[in-house]
Write a protein that holds these residues in place. Structure first.
Motif, PDB file in Angstrom:
ATOM      1  N   VAL A   1     -54.987  67.827 -44.382  1.00 23.42           N
ATOM      2  CA  VAL A   1     -54.017  68.927 -44.435  1.00 23.42           C
ATOM      3  C   VAL A   1     -53.841  69.315 -45.894  1.00 23.42           C
ATOM      4  CG1 VAL A   1     -51.635  69.638 -44.015  1.00 23.42           C
ATOM      5  CG2 VAL A   1     -52.836  68.220 -42.341  1.00 23.42           C
ATOM      6  N   THR A   2     -53.808  70.627 -46.146  1.00 18.80           N
ATOM      7  CA  THR A   2     -53.611  71.146 -47.507  1.00 18.80           C
ATOM      8  C   THR A   2     -52.304  71.921 -47.557  1.00 18.80           C
ATOM      9  OG1 THR A   2     -55.993  71.313 -47.866  1.00 18.80           O
ATOM     10  CG2 THR A   2     -54.559  72.572 -49.330  1.00 18.80           C
ATOM     11  N   LEU A   3     -51.457  71.546 -48.529  1.00 18.12           N
ATOM     12  CA  LEU A   3     -50.199  72.253 -48.784  1.00 18.12           C
ATOM     13  C   LEU A   3     -50.337  72.989 -50.105  1.00 18.12           C
ATOM     14  CD1 LEU A   3     -47.658  69.427 -47.871  1.00 18.12           C
ATOM     15  CD2 LEU A   3     -48.547  71.205 -46.367  1.00 18.12           C
ATOM     16  N   SER A   4     -49.900  74.250 -50.127  1.00 17.80           N
ATOM     17  CA  SER A   4     -49.987  75.040 -51.360  1.00 17.80           C
ATOM     18  C   SER A   4     -48.637  75.655 -51.679  1.00 17.80           C
ATOM     19  CB  SER A   4     -51.045  76.137 -51.226  1.00 17.80           C
ATOM     20  OG  SER A   4     -50.744  77.000 -50.147  1.00 17.80           O
ATOM     21  N   CYS A   5     -48.345  75.677 -52.975  1.00 13.09           N
ATOM     22  CA  CYS A   5     -47.100  76.270 -53.454  1.00 13.09           C
ATOM     23  C   CYS A   5     -47.478  77.561 -54.182  1.00 13.09           C
ATOM     24  CB  CYS A   5     -46.389  75.291 -54.391  1.00 13.09           C
ATOM     25  SG  CYS A   5     -44.696  75.722 -54.813  1.00 13.09           S
ATOM     26  N   GLU A   6     -47.361  78.693 -53.493  1.00 17.72           N
ATOM     27  CA  GLU A   6     -47.866  79.957 -54.015  1.00 17.72           C
ATOM     28  C   GLU A   6     -46.774  80.711 -54.766  1.00 17.72           C
ATOM     29  OE1 GLU A   6     -49.680  82.300 -51.055  1.00 17.72           O
ATOM     30  OE2 GLU A   6     -51.150  80.777 -50.464  1.00 17.72           O
ATOM     31  N   ILE A   7     -47.149  81.144 -55.988  1.00 22.05           N
ATOM     32  CA  ILE A   7     -46.259  81.960 -56.799  1.00 22.05           C
ATOM     33  C   ILE A   7     -47.064  83.124 -57.373  1.00 22.05           C
ATOM     34  CG2 ILE A   7     -44.788  79.988 -57.417  1.00 22.05           C
ATOM     35  CD1 ILE A   7     -46.043  80.242 -60.220  1.00 22.05           C
ATOM     36  N   GLN A   8     -46.337  84.081 -57.968  1.00 21.11           N
ATOM     37  CA  GLN A   8     -46.999  85.230 -58.575  1.00 21.11           C
ATOM     38  C   GLN A   8     -46.375  85.487 -59.937  1.00 21.11           C
ATOM     39  OE1 GLN A   8     -47.609  88.712 -56.033  1.00 21.11           O
ATOM     40  NE2 GLN A   8     -47.057  90.036 -57.739  1.00 21.11           N
ATOM     41  N   LEU A   9     -47.166  85.269 -60.979  1.00 20.12           N
ATOM     42  CA  LEU A   9     -46.711  85.521 -62.336  1.00 20.12           C
ATOM     43  C   LEU A   9     -47.114  86.936 -62.760  1.00 20.12           C
ATOM     44  CD1 LEU A   9     -47.606  82.240 -64.252  1.00 20.12           C
ATOM     45  CD2 LEU A   9     -45.303  83.128 -63.828  1.00 20.12           C
ATOM     46  N   PRO A  10     -46.261  87.582 -63.562  1.00 21.24           N
ATOM     47  CA  PRO A  10     -46.644  88.904 -64.074  1.00 21.24           C
ATOM     48  C   PRO A  10     -47.804  88.776 -65.067  1.00 21.24           C
ATOM     49  CG  PRO A  10     -44.617  88.163 -65.101  1.00 21.24           C
ATOM     50  CD  PRO A  10     -44.928  87.165 -64.036  1.00 21.24           C
ATOM     51  N   LEU A  11     -48.620  89.831 -65.141  1.00 17.77           N
ATOM     52  CA  LEU A  11     -49.756  89.788 -66.042  1.00 17.77           C
ATOM     53  C   LEU A  11     -49.310  89.633 -67.489  1.00 17.77           C
ATOM     54  CD1 LEU A  11     -52.818  89.974 -66.122  1.00 17.77           C
ATOM     55  CD2 LEU A  11     -52.587  92.442 -66.458  1.00 17.77           C
ATOM     56  N   GLN A  12     -48.118  90.173 -67.809  1.00 20.12           N
ATOM     57  CA  GLN A  12     -47.621  90.052 -69.184  1.00 20.12           C
ATOM     58  C   GLN A  12     -47.254  88.616 -69.539  1.00 20.12           C
ATOM     59  OE1 GLN A  12     -46.595  92.022 -66.802  1.00 20.12           O
ATOM     60  NE2 GLN A  12     -46.096  94.117 -67.480  1.00 20.12           N
ATOM     61  N   ARG A  13     -47.046  87.756 -68.525  1.00 21.97           N
ATOM     62  CA  ARG A  13     -46.686  86.354 -68.777  1.00 21.97           C
ATOM     63  C   ARG A  13     -47.686  85.431 -68.075  1.00 21.97           C
ATOM     64  NH1 ARG A  13     -44.193  88.747 -71.864  1.00 21.97           N
ATOM     65  NH2 ARG A  13     -41.973  88.636 -72.422  1.00 21.97           N
ATOM     66  N   SER A  14     -48.914  85.827 -68.104  1.00 22.26           N
ATOM     67  CA  SER A  14     -49.937  85.058 -67.386  1.00 22.26           C
ATOM     68  C   SER A  14     -50.190  83.673 -67.985  1.00 22.26           C
ATOM     69  CB  SER A  14     -51.246  85.843 -67.344  1.00 22.26           C
ATOM     70  OG  SER A  14     -51.707  86.102 -68.672  1.00 22.26           O
ATOM     71  N   ASP A  15     -49.800  83.455 -69.237  1.00 19.62           N
ATOM     72  CA  ASP A  15     -50.022  82.173 -69.890  1.00 19.62           C
ATOM     73  C   ASP A  15     -48.856  81.206 -69.713  1.00 19.62           C
ATOM     74  OD1 ASP A  15     -48.253  83.625 -71.346  1.00 19.62           O
ATOM     75  OD2 ASP A  15     -49.144  83.179 -73.309  1.00 19.62           O
ATOM     76  N   THR A  16     -47.916  81.522 -68.855  1.00 22.22           N
ATOM     77  CA  THR A  16     -46.767  80.638 -68.630  1.00 22.22           C
ATOM     78  C   THR A  16     -47.226  79.346 -67.962  1.00 22.22           C
ATOM     79  OG1 THR A  16     -45.311  82.551 -68.382  1.00 22.22           O
ATOM     80  CG2 THR A  16     -44.508  80.444 -67.541  1.00 22.22           C
ATOM     81  N   LYS A  17     -46.819  78.187 -68.490  1.00 23.05           N
ATOM     82  CA  LYS A  17     -47.184  76.880 -67.966  1.00 23.05           C
ATOM     83  C   LYS A  17     -46.130  76.399 -66.979  1.00 23.05           C
ATOM     84  CE  LYS A  17     -50.719  76.830 -70.713  1.00 23.05           C
ATOM     85  NZ  LYS A  17     -52.066  77.053 -70.178  1.00 23.05           N
ATOM     86  N   LEU A  18     -46.603  75.939 -65.809  1.00 21.37           N
ATOM     87  CA  LEU A  18     -45.692  75.514 -64.751  1.00 21.37           C
ATOM     88  C   LEU A  18     -46.049  74.118 -64.268  1.00 21.37           C
ATOM     89  CD1 LEU A  18     -45.633  78.779 -62.576  1.00 21.37           C
ATOM     90  CD2 LEU A  18     -43.915  78.064 -64.252  1.00 21.37           C
ATOM     91  N   ASN A  19     -45.018  73.423 -63.801  1.00 23.15           N
ATOM     92  CA  ASN A  19     -45.185  72.152 -63.093  1.00 23.15           C
ATOM     93  C   ASN A  19     -44.759  72.360 -61.641  1.00 23.15           C
ATOM     94  OD1 ASN A  19     -46.154  70.550 -65.169  1.00 23.15           O
ATOM     95  ND2 ASN A  19     -44.101  70.050 -65.914  1.00 23.15           N
ATOM     96  N   PHE A  20     -45.421  71.605 -60.731  1.00 22.78           N
ATOM     97  CA  PHE A  20     -45.127  71.744 -59.313  1.00 22.78           C
ATOM     98  C   PHE A  20     -44.767  70.393 -58.725  1.00 22.78           C
ATOM     99  CE2 PHE A  20     -47.895  75.230 -60.456  1.00 22.78           C
ATOM    100  CZ  PHE A  20     -47.331  76.313 -59.814  1.00 22.78           C
ATOM    101  N   SER A  21     -43.841  70.425 -57.790  1.00 20.90           N
ATOM    102  CA  SER A  21     -43.421  69.228 -57.065  1.00 20.90           C
ATOM    103  C   SER A  21     -43.405  69.546 -55.574  1.00 20.90           C
ATOM    104  CB  SER A  21     -42.033  68.764 -57.512  1.00 20.90           C
ATOM    105  OG  SER A  21     -42.021  68.465 -58.896  1.00 20.90           O
TER     106      SER A  21
END
Length: 637
Positions: free
Chosen positions: A225-245
């Protein structure tokens, strides 16, 4: 949900009307390095980015517009919408007029509009065109031609606004929706007080709450089973670093330090059923958002198709070998408990529980006590099933046999009966025994029930030699230690003893003769004068072979006699080594040997005396005994 942009609204009614009809600017995911999931529609939409990014600007200044998106190339020809029409121009473009601007590339959706204002006022308040939550916002109060401003103050919604004010720049850290509103500035410009027009600041959402998605909400136990946490970053902030839990029923599944927004469950279990959600958090800004909950129910399949087999596949195993009982099921999910039973005993001989469709019961070194009838049971808490019975026996290899004789000392007499015994202490029956004499088979005996075998043999002198025995039970064979058996012949022994005794007597006789000769030599010349025998009579003419049949040879006997009168303490003796023989005087004549006979030896005897006794007539006393005598052989011609 799309993200919105900041508009700088001029005071004239036309621009206010245009700004009131603006749509929220959709933004797309970041570059591939950010590993963010996004919708295909957002990925195919372009966006216009102004530079400098602050609006409004003074009339006469230039603004560079760049059409950005996926798979854009520098200098590529694009369609631009400005001056109320679509024109094909290079990317980027420079503009100097107030108005609405868009861009489009073939195969992509055209961008949302960007409105630029080129002001003719003496004082303006510049704000960033795009502001996202978490950003640090800088508001700048500018005079035309960058004249020096004094007594600058800022207002939000017509009310004084305090902040960090440095060199006519107002800083708003960690922007959020509370900072949305209309802003203006007031400053002393030359000798007059000026107030800028209002501009609207709208803080855009960096990313909407993530969406939790799963490949299936009712997976079968044991499937991935695959779980995905989908988000959408704006192109102007495409380099934003995120952590997921990821969470299940309020418990953390993965740490917040995970940068991947995908969770792989290789084989989901029924115990993994529950409510799942995910959380995305920026690494440098305090922005954290959670997805909605997703219910996952795992279905378990009963076990079926159980089979027990032996590896290697045979029913007879040699003791000490490795044996494996493999219990497997064709179907079934979850943790399965395998239990092995022996000879219908209810208690488990061995039990193993794990997520697997088969398990092994390993006998690393099989023993005789391990043989029997086995079956296994599989249970996954839904049902349990039992296998058929398999049986095997353990064969014991023969140990090294022991060879023994019934005689003591490994010796027997010719004609006696000797019992030969061969025995093994361990080994499965039947056992074949073979007795060997000098590597030749002497006897073969079958022991159906094992144990000791023997046979009797009346021995002869030919039975002397090395013996061994060999034991074989079709699985292994061993050879005993080699023993030597000696066979004695009594008759030959008596003759041997008699020969030894005769030899001993002969040696004694020879010693007696030697002693006799020795004592004869010790006799003194004066006391025992020896007359010179006739050499002519004592020597046999050896050259006459015609008379050899009448002559019997004997050993040479030494004869000594003094010769030559005493001269100045020197005595000469003549010694003959002569063969004694019987002479047939009737048929032979004796011829004296010449003086050069090699059997004659002369010895010089020296005597030492302080005075030599003589008689009155001057002759020497021959009966006088010398104190010391020396003998020396002298070669005389």
């Amino acid at each position: 949900m799309g993200s919105s942009f900041i508009s700088a609204l001029p005071s004239d009614l036309e621009l206010q009307t245009k700004s009131s009809t603006l749509q929220q600017v959709p933004v797309v995911s970041s570059t591939p390095n950010s590993r963010l999931l996004h919708s295909s529609a957002a990925a195919k939409k372009a966006v216009v980015i102004p530079s400098p990014s602050r609006i409004p600007v003074f009339k006469g200044e230039k603004v560079t517009l760049t059409c950005s998106g996926f798979h854009f190339l520098q200098g590529e020809k694009l369609w631009w919408f400005y001056e109320d029409q679509w024109q094909k121009k290079s990317n980027p473009v420079e503009v100097k007029k107030t108005g609405e601007y868009r861009c489009q590339k073939e195969g992509l959706i055209h961008s949302d509009p960007v409105y630029l204002v080129f002001s003719t006022d003496e004082l303006i308040l510049q704000i960033p065109y795009f502001v996202f939550e978490g950003d640090t916002v800088l508001l700048m109060c500018r005079g035309r031609n960058d004249v020096l401003l004094k007594h600058i103050s800022y207002y939000k919604d017509k009310k004084p606004f305090s902040g960090v004010n440095t060199n006519s720049v107002l800083s708003i850290p960690h922007a959020n929706s509370d900072h949305n509103g209309w802003y203006s500035c007031k400053a002393q410009l030359k000798r007059s007080q000026k107030t800028s027009k209002d501009v609207k600041l709208q803080v855009l959402e960096l990313f909407a709450p993530p969406k939790m998605k799963t490949t299936t909400s009712e997976p079968t136990e044991g499937t991935p089973v695959t779980l995905s946490c989908e988000i959408q970053l704006p192109l102007q902030r495409s380099d934003t670093k995120l952590n997921f839990s990821f969470f299940r029923d309020g418990r953390v599944i993965t740490s917040t330090q995970q940068k991947s927004q995908v969770l792989q469950i290789p084989a989901i279990q029924r115990e993994d059923s529950g409510s799942y959600w995910c959380e995305a958090e920026t690494m440098t800004q305090d922005i954290k958002k959670q997805s909605e909950h997703v219910k996952i129910s795992v279905k378990r399949i009963p076990v079926s198709g159980i089979l027990l087999k032996i590896r290697p596949p045979k029913t007879q195993v040699i003791e000490g070998e490795k044996l494996v009982l493999e219990c497997s099921v064709a179907g079934g999910t979850g943790n399965i408990t395998f239990c092995w039973h022996k000879d219908n005993v209810k208690d488990c001989l061995r039990k193993k529980t794990q997520y697997s469709l088969k398990e092994e019961f390993v006998f690393s070194t099989i023993k005789k006590s391990d043989e029997g009838r086995y079956h296994c049971v599989a249970d996954n808490n839904i049902n349990n099933i039992s296998s058929g019975i398999v049986a095997f026996s353990v064969i014991i290899p023969v140990s090294r046999p022991l060879l023994t004789f019934s005689v003591a000392g490994m010796q027997a007499v010719v004609g006696s009966v000797v019992e030969f015994r061969c025995e093994v202490l361990r080994g499965s029956a039947p056992i074949f025994y073979q007795f060997y004499h000098k590597d030749l088979i002497l006897e073969t005996i079958l022991a159906p029930f094992g144990g000791t075998v023997s046979f009797n043999l009346s021995v002869t002198i030919e039975h002397s030699g090395n013996y061994s025995c060999k034991a074989n039970n079709s699985f292994s064979s061993q050879v005993s230690e080699i023993l030597e058996l000696s066979i004695l012949d009594p008759t030959g022994r008596s003759l041997f003893v008699m020969g030894i005794m005769l030899s001993f007597l002969g040696i004694l006789s020879l010693i007696a003769v030697v002693l006799l000769v020795y004592f004869k030599l010790k006799r003194k010349p004066g006391r025992s004068p020896v007359s010179k025998p006739s050499r002519d009579l004592l020597i046999t003419d050896l050259q006459e072979s015609g008379h050899s049949n009448s002559v019997t040879s004997v050993e040479l006997q030494p004869i000594y006699a003094n010769v030559t009168p005493f001269i100045e303490n020197v005595v000469y003796s003549e010694v003959w080594n002569m063969k004694q023989e019987k002479i047939n005087r009737a048929n032979s004549s004796v011829t004296p040997p010449e003086d050069k006979d090699s059997s004659v030896t002369y010895s010089e005897v020296k005597t030492y005396s302080t005075s030599v006794p003589t008689w009155k007539d001057g002759t020497i006393d021959e009966n006088h005994e010398d104190v010391t005598e020396n003998y020396e052989n002298v070669l005389l011609s």
